[in-house]
Write a protein that holds these residues in place. Structure first.
Motif, mmCIF file in Angstrom:
data_model
loop_
_atom_site.group_PDB
_atom_site.id
_atom_site.type_symbol
_atom_site.label_atom_id
_atom_site.label_comp_id
_atom_site.label_asym_id
_atom_site.label_seq_id
_atom_site.Cartn_x
_atom_site.Cartn_y
_atom_site.Cartn_z
ATOM 1 N N LEU A 110 0.781 -1.442 -0.033
ATOM 2 C CA LEU A 110 -0.051 -0.208 0.045
ATOM 3 C C LEU A 110 1.144 0.903 0.324
ATOM 4 O O LEU A 110 1.524 1.573 0.840
ATOM 5 C CB LEU A 110 -1.299 -0.120 1.197
ATOM 6 N N ARG A 111 0.946 1.471 -0.909
ATOM 7 C CA ARG A 111 2.096 3.092 -1.341
ATOM 8 C C ARG A 111 1.335 4.077 -1.509
ATOM 9 O O ARG A 111 0.695 4.448 -1.951
ATOM 10 C CB ARG A 111 2.508 2.758 -2.546
ATOM 11 N N GLU A 112 2.434 5.494 -0.219
ATOM 12 C CA GLU A 112 2.052 6.019 -0.376
ATOM 13 C C GLU A 112 2.232 7.467 -1.431
ATOM 14 O O GLU A 112 3.897 6.650 -1.945
ATOM 15 C CB GLU A 112 2.449 7.410 1.029
ATOM 16 N N MET A 113 1.596 7.832 -1.592
ATOM 17 C CA MET A 113 1.995 8.281 -3.143
ATOM 18 C C MET A 113 2.004 10.555 -3.602
ATOM 19 O O MET A 113 1.328 10.697 -1.815
ATOM 20 C CB MET A 113 1.157 8.232 -4.256
ATOM 21 N N PRO A 114 2.200 10.681 -4.048
ATOM 22 C CA PRO A 114 2.956 12.678 -3.866
ATOM 23 C C PRO A 114 1.317 13.383 -3.617
ATOM 24 O O PRO A 114 1.683 14.544 -2.343
ATOM 25 C CB PRO A 114 3.704 13.431 -4.867
ATOM 26 N N TRP A 115 0.303 12.323 -4.026
ATOM 27 C CA TRP A 115 -1.027 13.090 -3.740
ATOM 28 C C TRP A 115 -1.496 13.021 -2.679
ATOM 29 O O TRP A 115 -2.876 13.299 -2.590
ATOM 30 C CB TRP A 115 -2.059 12.644 -5.095
ATOM 31 N N SER A 116 -0.979 12.657 -1.615
ATOM 32 C CA SER A 116 -2.467 12.345 -0.490
ATOM 33 C C SER A 116 -2.334 12.738 0.746
ATOM 34 O O SER A 116 -1.923 13.827 0.105
ATOM 35 C CB SER A 116 -1.112 10.761 -0.044
ATOM 36 N N ARG A 117 -2.661 13.395 1.771
ATOM 37 C CA ARG A 117 -3.453 14.055 2.096
ATOM 38 C C ARG A 117 -2.476 14.389 3.448
ATOM 39 O O ARG A 117 -1.776 15.497 3.150
ATOM 40 C CB ARG A 117 -4.320 13.448 3.242
ATOM 41 N N ASN A 118 -0.703 13.847 3.566
ATOM 42 C CA ASN A 118 -0.120 14.154 3.895
ATOM 43 C C ASN A 118 1.351 15.094 3.223
ATOM 44 O O ASN A 118 1.729 16.016 3.433
ATOM 45 C CB ASN A 118 0.843 13.059 4.709
ATOM 46 N N SER A 158 -8.798 5.467 -8.297
ATOM 47 C CA SER A 158 -8.564 6.744 -8.547
ATOM 48 C C SER A 158 -7.759 7.108 -9.565
ATOM 49 O O SER A 158 -7.212 7.243 -10.418
ATOM 50 C CB SER A 158 -9.195 7.763 -7.336
ATOM 51 N N PHE A 159 -6.786 8.448 -8.364
ATOM 52 C CA PHE A 159 -5.901 9.106 -9.093
ATOM 53 C C PHE A 159 -4.387 7.964 -8.784
ATOM 54 O O PHE A 159 -3.791 7.556 -9.378
ATOM 55 C CB PHE A 159 -5.153 10.205 -7.899
ATOM 56 N N GLY A 160 -4.643 6.794 -8.179
ATOM 57 C CA GLY A 160 -3.780 5.670 -7.792
ATOM 58 C C GLY A 160 -3.694 4.741 -9.259
ATOM 59 O O GLY A 160 -3.056 4.297 -9.688
ATOM 60 N N ALA A 161 -5.265 4.455 -9.630
ATOM 61 C CA ALA A 161 -5.726 4.267 -10.876
ATOM 62 C C ALA A 161 -5.053 4.991 -12.109
ATOM 63 O O ALA A 161 -4.042 4.977 -13.274
ATOM 64 C CB ALA A 161 -7.363 4.132 -10.730
#
Length: 266
Positions: free
Chosen positions: A61-69, A104-107
């Motif tokens: 489960l990878r965190e991407m640059p568009w995350s809330r953080n 969503s953005f992950g897709a």
């Protein structure tokens, strides 16, 4: 005759190691799963899907640059290059197949990855989202894109761009680097799924999952699915769900498709 305690403990340890090895050895695939815009790797919408797929593949489960953080802290290209490094690492560890997917953005990112890098063994797009072309057409980003493009041309990629982001009808204000903004919101860039679908670097098993209540549903398969290179495992799935609940609703179908691809792909 009963073995001494130390021997029994040693034997139990050996059996435990063997069992763990046998369990891990059955998982010769990795599923990299990316969250949607303003979300995170522990998104509740991905929990059930990750749980089911983990029965056959390791799941990241990878965190991407568009995350809330992270709030867009690096360019799209940089994020995809880092993902490529992880994929290389998984192959070095001996995994046979690497699935890249997201919601969503992950897709959007899964498709961008195959157009930009191109070494994934399969792509899964769940409730695909993020449409920079739509935002541009609505007049949301035109002047900001001009500012970003000028800043980059002037050798000032770190100049800050203020803009209003859009996510399923919700809006949120950001201030990010010009090069970062351009990489995600250029209407003809990596965020444009109709383009990246046609730019996959090779024929790749591709799964598109859309909910009947998703705003993108009326666009049908012509929007992007029909544009990817032909592959016998390409699959278009419609589920009774909205944008958020699509991954959970489609979890059994995704699991079955992963199993199918795993058995048919050399």
């Amino acid at each position: 005759m009963q073995l001494p305690l130390i021997c029994r403990l040693a034997l139990a340890s050996i059996l435990l190691c063997f069992t763990s090895f046998a369990q891990s050895a059955t998982k010769d695939c990795v599923f990299v799963l990316m969250h949607g815009k303003w979300g995170g790797p522990q998104s509740p919408y991905l929990k059930e899907l990750a749980k089911q797929v983990s029965t056959v593949c390791e799941v990241e489960l990878r965190e991407m640059p568009w995350s809330r953080n992270r709030n867009y802290d690096e360019t799209y290209e940089s994020a995809l290059n880092q993902l490529a490094g992880s994929v290389k690492g998984y192959r070095t560890k001996g995994y046979r197949l690497v699935f890249i997917g997201g919601q969503s953005f992950g897709a959007n990112a899964a498709m961008a990855y195959q157009a930009y890098i191109g070494d994934a063994d399969a792509i899964i797009a769940l409730a695909p989202g993020h449409s920079p072309s739509l935002m541009y057409e609505r007049g949301m980003t035109g002047s900001d894109l001009e500012c970003a493009q000028k800043a980059i041309a002037d050798g000032k990629p770190d100049a800050l761009i203020s803009f209003t982001d859009l996510n399923q009808g919700r809006q949120r204000d950001f201030k990010i680097r010009a090069d970062v903004f351009w990489s995600y919101f250029n209407p003809n860039g990596l965020g444009n799924m109709t383009l990246t679908a046609s730019q996959f670097k090779k024929s790749t098993p591709f799964m598109w999952v859309i909910g009947r209540l998703d705003p993108l549903y009326p666009s049908g398969s012509a929007y992007a699915f029909d544009r990817v290179p032909p592959n016998p495992n390409n699959t278009y799935v419609v589920v009774s769900a909205d944008h958020a609940t699509t991954p959970e609703e489609a979890a059994p179908q995704v699991l079955n498709w992963v199993k199918k691809v795993s058995t048919t792909k050399p």
